[in-house]
Design a protein around this motif. Structure first.
Motif, short mmCIF file in Angstrom:
data_model
loop_
_atom_site.label_atom_id
_atom_site.label_comp_id
_atom_site.label_asym_id
_atom_site.label_seq_id
_atom_site.Cartn_x
_atom_site.Cartn_y
_atom_site.Cartn_z
N ALA A 1 0.84 -1.20 0.00
CA ALA A 1 0.00 0.00 0.00
C ALA A 1 0.87 1.26 0.00
O ALA A 1 0.58 2.22 -0.71
N SER A 2 1.95 1.26 0.77
CA SER A 2 2.86 2.41 0.81
C SER A 2 3.58 2.60 -0.52
O SER A 2 3.76 3.73 -0.98
N LYS B 1 1.67 7.00 -6.80
CA LYS B 1 0.35 7.58 -7.08
C LYS B 1 -0.62 6.57 -7.69
O LYS B 1 -1.48 6.92 -8.46
N LEU B 2 -0.43 5.31 -7.32
CA LEU B 2 -1.36 4.26 -7.74
C LEU B 2 -2.21 3.78 -6.57
O LEU B 2 -2.89 2.76 -6.66
N ASP B 3 -2.20 4.55 -5.48
CA ASP B 3 -2.90 4.12 -4.27
C ASP B 3 -4.41 3.99 -4.46
O ASP B 3 -5.04 3.17 -3.80
N ASN B 4 -4.99 4.75 -5.38
CA ASN B 4 -6.44 4.62 -5.58
C ASN B 4 -6.80 3.31 -6.29
O ASN B 4 -7.96 2.93 -6.33
N LEU B 5 -5.80 2.62 -6.83
CA LEU B 5 -6.04 1.32 -7.45
C LEU B 5 -5.63 0.16 -6.54
O LEU B 5 -5.82 -1.00 -6.89
N TYR B 6 -5.09 0.48 -5.38
CA TYR B 6 -4.62 -0.57 -4.47
C TYR B 6 -5.77 -1.47 -4.00
O TYR B 6 -5.67 -2.69 -4.08
N ILE C 1 3.46 6.31 -16.22
CA ILE C 1 4.64 6.40 -15.35
C ILE C 1 5.91 6.18 -16.16
O ILE C 1 6.89 6.92 -16.01
N GLN C 2 5.91 5.19 -17.05
CA GLN C 2 7.08 4.92 -17.88
C GLN C 2 7.38 6.07 -18.84
O GLN C 2 8.54 6.46 -19.01
#
Length: 108
Positions: free
Chosen positions: A8-9, A15-20, A78-79
């Motif tokens: 999660a961290s 900035k992918l936390d909303n998809l975690y 991101i890439q």
């Protein structure tokens, strides 16, 4: 372990936390025989009787495809940014296409 950060961290750092939750936590909880995985496949009648919902669950399948599609685009973005690939217009088109495809589906 190669890092002291939890998944999660790590997701938050990229900035992918909303998809975690929809892309990792929720599907992982569905792969184990627990109440979390059991109750979405049950229903209760007006008489209070439990029954198992048999057959496919297209809404769950659609949600999985929605999240996977979103994740692929986000990873490409991101890439592109990390390697300065000058493909921002392509990414924006992918995002527009994603919105066109998935916004009209009312996925629950």
């Amino acid at each position: 372990s190669w890092t002291k950060l939890g998944l999660a961290s790590m997701a938050k750092k990229t900035k992918l936390d909303n998809l975690y939750f929809p892309g990792y936590s929720e599907p992982t909880s569905q792969t184990h025989a627990t109440t979390v995985s059991f109750f979405p496949r049950t229903s209760v009648s007006k008489q209070g009787e439990f029954s198992f919902i048999e057959g496919s669950q297209p809404n769950i399948a659609d949600k999985s495809l929605d999240v996977a599609h979103n994740l692929i685009i986000r990873l490409l973005e991101i890439q592109v940014n990390y390697f300065n690939l000058c493909l921002e217009d392509n990414i924006q088109q992918l995002i527009k296409d994603f919105m066109l495809i998935w916004d009209n589906r009312n996925i629950k």
